[in-house]
Design an enzyme around this catalytic site. Sequence first.
Site, PDB file in Angstrom:
ATOM      1  N   HIS A 168       0.820  -1.219   0.000  1.00 33.76           N
ATOM      2  CA  HIS A 168       0.000   0.000   0.000  1.00 33.76           C
ATOM      3  C   HIS A 168       0.855   1.270   0.000  1.00 33.76           C
ATOM      4  CE1 HIS A 168      -3.713   2.006   0.010  1.00 33.76           C
ATOM      5  NE2 HIS A 168      -4.403   1.163   0.759  1.00 33.76           N
ATOM      6  N   ASP A 189      -2.341   2.300  -4.379  1.00 33.15           N
ATOM      7  CA  ASP A 189      -3.613   2.511  -3.689  1.00 33.15           C
ATOM      8  C   ASP A 189      -4.605   1.453  -4.169  1.00 33.15           C
ATOM      9  OD1 ASP A 189      -2.745   4.742  -2.249  1.00 33.15           O
ATOM     10  OD2 ASP A 189      -3.146   6.071  -3.945  1.00 33.15           O
TER      11      ASP A 189
END
Length: 459
Positions: free
Chosen positions: A430, A434
């Site tokens: 992450h 995204d």
Amino acid sequence: MSSTRAQSGTQVQLPKLGESVTEGTIGAWLKQVGDRVEKYDPLVEITTDKVNAEVPSPLAGTLVEISAQEGETLPVGAGLCVIDESGGATSSVEAEQAPPSPAETAAEMPAATAAPPAQTERGPRPTGPNGEIELLRTRSSPAVRRIAEEHGIDIAQIQGSGISGRVTKGDILQFVDAQRSAVPEAAPAAAAPTAAPPQVQPPIAPPTRPFVAEAPAPTAQPQVEVFEGDTVVPLTAMRRQIAEHMVRSERTAPHVTTWMEVDMTRVVQARTRVKERFARDEGFDLTYLAYVIKAVVHALHEHPYVNAVWDETRIIRRKAINVGVAVGLEEGLIVPVIRNADEKNIAGIARAIRDLTAKARENRLSIDDVQGGTFTVNNPGTFGTIMSTPIIVQPQSAIVSTEAIVKRPVVIDDAIAVRSMMNLSLSFDHRVLDGLTGARFLSEVKRWLEQFDPETSVY
């Protein structure tokens, strides 16, 4: 191979064995103190979580000192041994040893006792009633030698089926089974070579033993109680390093996993149409994994941020598309790499999968085969799994996992139809990606597979 100048010669250091590899475990020394070493001669076997490799000598000379013992785990750059380029006298340590050097023993041995070089490797081993030293040892990996020691087997008894006569794990287990099924009268003869177990390869200690004492759990957890009837399995070098890599990956990258359902009906039709001819022409089966990797390569072109790495102050988008393929072995999982996968058609990808898988299972992978990956595809669906959350191979940013293809009813245009369905998951870092980018990437893989034309050639 790196080396530095030592007082009594040149110190050979443990080289960097691949991307993200920071240490290695000494498997077995292929040369001994006093041996003459030519440039590029294999010196020692090194075991990592990725591959077993033979480290070559960077120069010619005489091996005068061994600094690292079998079973010892060392960081990259640590000293392995010292080679005297002058070829003169050996170190005082060697001079104090009572047994003759392997080089001296070789000169005294009849030529007929030497086995073909393609099938053996150097390494002294006491044998026989007079304690004479045998110069040649059957080629095998540290894990195989450990199994042989556990069963009291002399590897020299076994004809290896691996590359260059190498004894494999399968050879050892088959030999054990043969001994168990032998008639009682034959048992003493079969057991003769193991009558004096301490004399079988005494320098070789199981490489797993030091790990319990030298590598306590990072979280300093109390030792787990062992109950009656439990079996304690010492850690192998490969299993310990896999564990460390997995923990490091989870701690380093914030993992997120997303799933999608894929209708594989068109791919199933395409494979069914060509699989018999493909097997006849190529000599092996065409798998669904080749189609999935082709779809992944296409999606990586469309979403280059997925083919990237996090580097603290920057993100590096890789130009090359090198796809790692997870291969399960009995000792653990290894990820050989299909280089420039975007330059291959489906048949080319299938060949690469077949070749790398065979090399992994025969312990023939080189360092180049397991490094340089930019993205990984895992395939547990072969065993019937329907959902998984794979851990990212550092320093990559994502990994795809394919699950079992099963027929089930689905609704298409308000009608129920039987389709070949597969779950597909993407675990990603992450920090780099995204959820939107991850979902778009996985959606592109899904779209490519669902719209695949069954008439498309695999070549």
